[in-house]
Write a protein that holds these residues in place. Structure first.
Motif, mmCIF file in Angstrom:
data_model
loop_
_atom_site.group_PDB
_atom_site.id
_atom_site.type_symbol
_atom_site.label_atom_id
_atom_site.label_comp_id
_atom_site.label_asym_id
_atom_site.label_seq_id
_atom_site.Cartn_x
_atom_site.Cartn_y
_atom_site.Cartn_z
ATOM 1 N N TYR A 104 -5.476 -8.290 -21.652
ATOM 2 C CA TYR A 104 -4.848 -7.549 -22.756
ATOM 3 C C TYR A 104 -5.855 -7.111 -23.825
ATOM 4 O O TYR A 104 -5.464 -6.604 -24.882
ATOM 5 C CB TYR A 104 -3.708 -8.352 -23.392
ATOM 6 N N ARG A 105 -7.139 -7.253 -23.518
ATOM 7 C CA ARG A 105 -8.171 -6.803 -24.458
ATOM 8 C C ARG A 105 -8.009 -5.326 -24.842
ATOM 9 O O ARG A 105 -8.134 -4.977 -26.032
ATOM 10 C CB ARG A 105 -9.561 -7.046 -23.888
ATOM 11 N N PRO A 106 -7.743 -4.405 -23.888
ATOM 12 C CA PRO A 106 -7.588 -2.995 -24.285
ATOM 13 C C PRO A 106 -6.470 -2.783 -25.308
ATOM 14 O O PRO A 106 -6.600 -1.952 -26.207
ATOM 15 C CB PRO A 106 -7.271 -2.292 -22.953
ATOM 16 N N ARG A 109 -7.728 -3.843 -28.717
ATOM 17 C CA ARG A 109 -8.618 -2.845 -29.309
ATOM 18 C C ARG A 109 -7.837 -1.655 -29.840
ATOM 19 O O ARG A 109 -8.126 -1.139 -30.935
ATOM 20 C CB ARG A 109 -9.639 -2.390 -28.263
ATOM 21 N N LEU A 110 -6.841 -1.211 -29.088
ATOM 22 C CA LEU A 110 -6.011 -0.102 -29.564
ATOM 23 C C LEU A 110 -5.303 -0.472 -30.863
ATOM 24 O O LEU A 110 -5.247 0.326 -31.807
ATOM 25 C CB LEU A 110 -4.983 0.281 -28.495
#
Length: 224
Positions: A104-106, A109-110
Protein backbone atom coordinates in the motif's frame (compact mmCIF):
# COMPACT_ATOMS: atom_id res chain seq x y z
CA UNK A 1 29.76 31.96 -2.57
CA UNK A 2 31.72 30.34 0.23
CA UNK A 3 29.96 28.92 3.25
CA UNK A 4 30.59 31.22 6.20
CA UNK A 5 30.54 29.95 9.76
CA UNK A 6 31.00 33.33 11.43
CA UNK A 7 28.63 35.86 9.85
CA UNK A 8 25.26 34.28 10.58
CA UNK A 9 22.89 37.02 11.76
CA UNK A 10 22.04 35.91 15.28
CA UNK A 11 19.68 37.24 17.88
CA UNK A 12 19.42 35.95 21.43
CA UNK A 13 16.73 33.54 20.26
CA UNK A 14 17.61 32.51 16.73
CA UNK A 15 18.38 33.24 13.10
CA UNK A 16 16.17 35.34 10.86
CA UNK A 17 16.52 33.71 7.46
CA UNK A 18 16.11 36.09 4.49
CA UNK A 19 12.80 35.51 2.79
CA UNK A 20 12.98 37.24 -0.55
CA UNK A 21 15.68 37.42 -3.25
CA UNK A 22 16.07 41.15 -2.53
CA UNK A 23 17.03 40.55 1.10
CA UNK A 24 20.36 42.20 2.09
CA UNK A 25 21.82 38.88 3.24
CA UNK A 26 21.80 37.56 -0.32
CA UNK A 27 24.86 38.15 -2.43
CA UNK A 28 24.81 38.69 -6.18
CA UNK A 29 26.86 37.01 -8.84
CA UNK A 30 26.84 38.33 -12.42
CA UNK A 31 23.79 40.41 -11.57
CA UNK A 32 21.79 37.43 -10.25
CA UNK A 33 20.84 36.79 -6.63
CA UNK A 34 22.78 33.97 -4.97
CA UNK A 35 21.14 31.88 -2.25
CA UNK A 36 22.41 32.51 1.26
CA UNK A 37 23.96 29.56 3.10
CA UNK A 38 23.83 29.48 6.89
CA UNK A 39 26.25 26.89 8.28
CA UNK A 40 25.30 26.22 11.91
CA UNK A 41 27.47 23.13 12.34
CA UNK A 42 30.44 22.72 14.69
CA UNK A 43 29.12 25.11 17.33
CA UNK A 44 29.30 22.58 20.18
CA UNK A 45 25.61 22.94 20.93
CA UNK A 46 25.69 26.76 21.01
CA UNK A 47 23.61 27.25 17.88
CA UNK A 48 20.36 29.23 17.65
CA UNK A 49 17.15 28.03 19.26
CA UNK A 50 14.94 29.26 16.41
CA UNK A 51 14.89 29.64 12.63
CA UNK A 52 12.46 32.28 11.38
CA UNK A 53 11.17 32.58 7.81
CA UNK A 54 8.83 34.82 5.84
CA UNK A 55 5.04 34.43 6.24
CA UNK A 56 4.50 32.79 2.83
CA UNK A 57 7.73 30.77 2.66
CA UNK A 58 8.05 27.01 2.23
CA UNK A 59 10.74 25.25 4.28
CA UNK A 60 12.01 21.81 3.26
CA UNK A 61 13.67 19.69 5.96
CA UNK A 62 15.89 17.04 4.37
CA UNK A 63 18.55 14.50 5.34
CA UNK A 64 19.19 10.78 5.60
CA UNK A 65 16.45 8.42 6.80
CA UNK A 66 16.82 8.24 10.57
CA UNK A 67 18.62 11.59 10.80
CA UNK A 68 15.83 13.06 12.92
CA UNK A 69 13.74 15.06 10.43
CA UNK A 70 10.34 13.96 11.77
CA UNK A 71 11.46 14.28 15.40
CA UNK A 72 12.71 17.82 14.75
CA UNK A 73 9.52 18.82 12.97
CA UNK A 74 7.25 17.48 15.72
CA UNK A 75 9.26 19.28 18.37
CA UNK A 76 10.06 22.56 16.66
CA UNK A 77 7.26 23.38 14.21
CA UNK A 78 4.27 24.98 15.97
CA UNK A 79 2.45 25.74 12.74
CA UNK A 80 1.47 23.82 9.58
CA UNK A 81 3.72 20.97 8.57
CA UNK A 82 3.48 18.10 6.10
CA UNK A 83 5.42 14.97 6.99
CA UNK A 84 5.20 11.80 4.91
CA UNK A 85 5.89 9.82 8.09
CA UNK A 86 2.66 11.13 9.62
CA UNK A 87 0.77 9.97 6.53
CA UNK A 88 2.33 6.53 6.74
CA UNK A 89 1.53 6.25 10.45
CA UNK A 90 -2.15 7.01 9.78
CA UNK A 91 -2.32 4.34 7.07
CA UNK A 92 -0.42 1.82 9.18
CA UNK A 93 -2.98 2.25 11.96
CA UNK A 94 -5.80 1.32 9.58
CA UNK A 95 -4.16 -1.59 7.79
CA UNK A 96 -3.92 -5.22 9.02
CA UNK A 97 -0.58 -5.87 10.72
CA UNK A 98 0.12 -8.79 8.39
CA UNK A 99 -0.17 -6.63 5.28
CA UNK A 100 3.30 -5.62 3.99
CA UNK A 101 3.82 -1.88 3.67
CA UNK A 102 5.10 -2.32 0.10
CA UNK A 103 1.60 -3.28 -1.02
CA UNK A 104 0.00 0.00 0.00
CA UNK A 105 3.02 2.29 -0.30
CA UNK A 106 1.71 3.87 -3.56
CA UNK A 107 -1.51 4.83 -1.80
CA UNK A 108 0.43 6.38 1.07
CA UNK A 109 2.45 8.45 -1.37
CA UNK A 110 -0.66 9.61 -3.21
CA UNK A 111 -2.25 10.61 0.08
CA UNK A 112 0.90 12.46 1.13
CA UNK A 113 1.16 14.48 -2.07
CA UNK A 114 -2.56 15.23 -2.05
CA UNK A 115 -2.23 16.56 1.50
CA UNK A 116 0.83 18.58 0.51
CA UNK A 117 -1.06 20.12 -2.41
CA UNK A 118 -3.90 21.17 -0.12
CA UNK A 119 -1.49 22.66 2.41
CA UNK A 120 0.31 24.67 -0.28
CA UNK A 121 -2.97 26.16 -1.45
CA UNK A 122 -3.53 27.67 1.99
CA UNK A 123 -0.89 30.28 1.17
CA UNK A 124 0.67 30.41 4.64
CA UNK A 125 4.11 29.36 5.83
CA UNK A 126 4.68 25.62 5.59
CA UNK A 127 7.35 23.13 6.70
CA UNK A 128 7.71 19.99 4.57
CA UNK A 129 9.55 16.72 5.20
CA UNK A 130 11.67 15.65 2.22
CA UNK A 131 13.65 12.44 1.89
CA UNK A 132 16.01 14.16 -0.54
CA UNK A 133 15.82 11.69 -3.41
CA UNK A 134 12.97 13.29 -5.37
CA UNK A 135 14.36 16.47 -6.95
CA UNK A 136 11.07 17.07 -8.77
CA UNK A 137 9.38 17.61 -5.39
CA UNK A 138 11.72 20.49 -4.53
CA UNK A 139 11.18 21.98 -8.01
CA UNK A 140 7.42 21.80 -7.45
CA UNK A 141 7.73 23.39 -4.02
CA UNK A 142 9.92 26.19 -5.41
CA UNK A 143 7.30 26.99 -8.08
CA UNK A 144 4.51 26.97 -5.51
CA UNK A 145 6.49 29.20 -3.13
CA UNK A 146 7.07 31.74 -5.91
CA UNK A 147 3.43 31.60 -7.02
CA UNK A 148 2.23 32.59 -3.56
CA UNK A 149 4.84 35.33 -3.15
CA UNK A 150 7.22 33.41 -0.90
CA UNK A 151 10.57 31.64 -1.14
CA UNK A 152 11.70 28.04 -0.82
CA UNK A 153 14.28 27.37 1.92
CA UNK A 154 16.28 24.22 2.60
CA UNK A 155 17.15 22.92 6.08
CA UNK A 156 19.68 20.11 5.66
CA UNK A 157 20.53 17.74 8.52
CA UNK A 158 24.16 16.67 8.20
CA UNK A 159 24.19 13.48 10.28
CA UNK A 160 26.70 10.60 9.91
CA UNK A 161 25.36 7.47 8.24
CA UNK A 162 25.93 5.40 11.38
CA UNK A 163 23.90 7.83 13.48
CA UNK A 164 21.09 7.75 10.92
CA UNK A 165 21.07 3.94 10.89
CA UNK A 166 20.86 3.94 14.68
CA UNK A 167 17.94 6.36 14.41
CA UNK A 168 16.17 3.93 12.11
CA UNK A 169 16.67 1.11 14.60
CA UNK A 170 15.35 3.25 17.45
CA UNK A 171 12.15 4.00 15.58
CA UNK A 172 11.80 0.33 14.67
CA UNK A 173 11.61 0.98 10.95
CA UNK A 174 14.53 0.77 8.56
CA UNK A 175 14.88 1.30 4.83
CA UNK A 176 16.54 -1.38 2.72
CA UNK A 177 20.31 -1.34 2.22
CA UNK A 178 19.81 -0.48 -1.43
CA UNK A 179 17.51 2.43 -0.58
CA UNK A 180 19.84 3.70 2.14
CA UNK A 181 22.83 3.67 -0.26
CA UNK A 182 20.75 5.68 -2.72
CA UNK A 183 19.83 8.16 0.01
CA UNK A 184 23.49 8.46 1.03
CA UNK A 185 24.55 9.26 -2.54
CA UNK A 186 21.88 11.88 -3.12
CA UNK A 187 22.29 13.47 0.31
CA UNK A 188 26.08 13.58 -0.10
CA UNK A 189 25.75 15.32 -3.47
CA UNK A 190 23.29 17.80 -2.02
CA UNK A 191 25.53 18.50 0.98
CA UNK A 192 28.59 19.08 -1.20
CA UNK A 193 26.64 21.48 -3.41
CA UNK A 194 25.35 23.47 -0.44
CA UNK A 195 28.85 23.61 1.07
CA UNK A 196 30.00 25.16 -2.22
CA UNK A 197 27.25 27.77 -1.82
CA UNK A 198 25.10 26.15 -4.52
CA UNK A 199 21.74 25.04 -3.06
CA UNK A 200 19.23 23.44 -5.46
CA UNK A 201 17.69 25.69 -8.08
CA UNK A 202 14.83 27.72 -6.69
CA UNK A 203 16.08 27.77 -3.08
CA UNK A 204 16.42 31.21 -1.54
CA UNK A 205 18.59 29.92 1.29
CA UNK A 206 19.99 26.77 2.86
CA UNK A 207 20.71 26.06 6.53
CA UNK A 208 23.15 23.31 7.54
CA UNK A 209 22.62 21.60 10.89
CA UNK A 210 24.66 18.90 12.60
CA UNK A 211 23.33 16.74 15.45
CA UNK A 212 24.33 19.27 18.13
CA UNK A 213 22.58 22.10 16.27
CA UNK A 214 19.45 19.98 15.83
CA UNK A 215 19.36 19.16 19.53
CA UNK A 216 19.27 22.82 20.61
CA UNK A 217 16.84 24.00 17.92
CA UNK A 218 13.41 24.52 19.46
CA UNK A 219 11.41 26.45 16.88
CA UNK A 220 11.05 26.65 13.10
CA UNK A 221 8.47 29.34 12.50
CA UNK A 222 7.26 32.16 10.27
CA UNK A 223 7.14 35.91 10.86
CA UNK A 224 4.15 38.13 10.22
Amino acid sequence: MTVNRTTVHLTTAGVAVPGQPSAPALEHRAGRPVAAVRDLRERAGHGPRALLFGPRDVVVVTGLPGSGKSTLMRRAVPGPRVDSQDTRDRWDARMPRALPYALYRPLVRLAHYAGLRRALRSGGGLVVHDCGTQSWVRAWLAREARRRGGTLHLVLLDVPAGTAEEGQRERGRAVSRYAFRRHRRTTSRLLRAVERGEPPAGCGSAVLLDRAAVDVLRRIDFTG
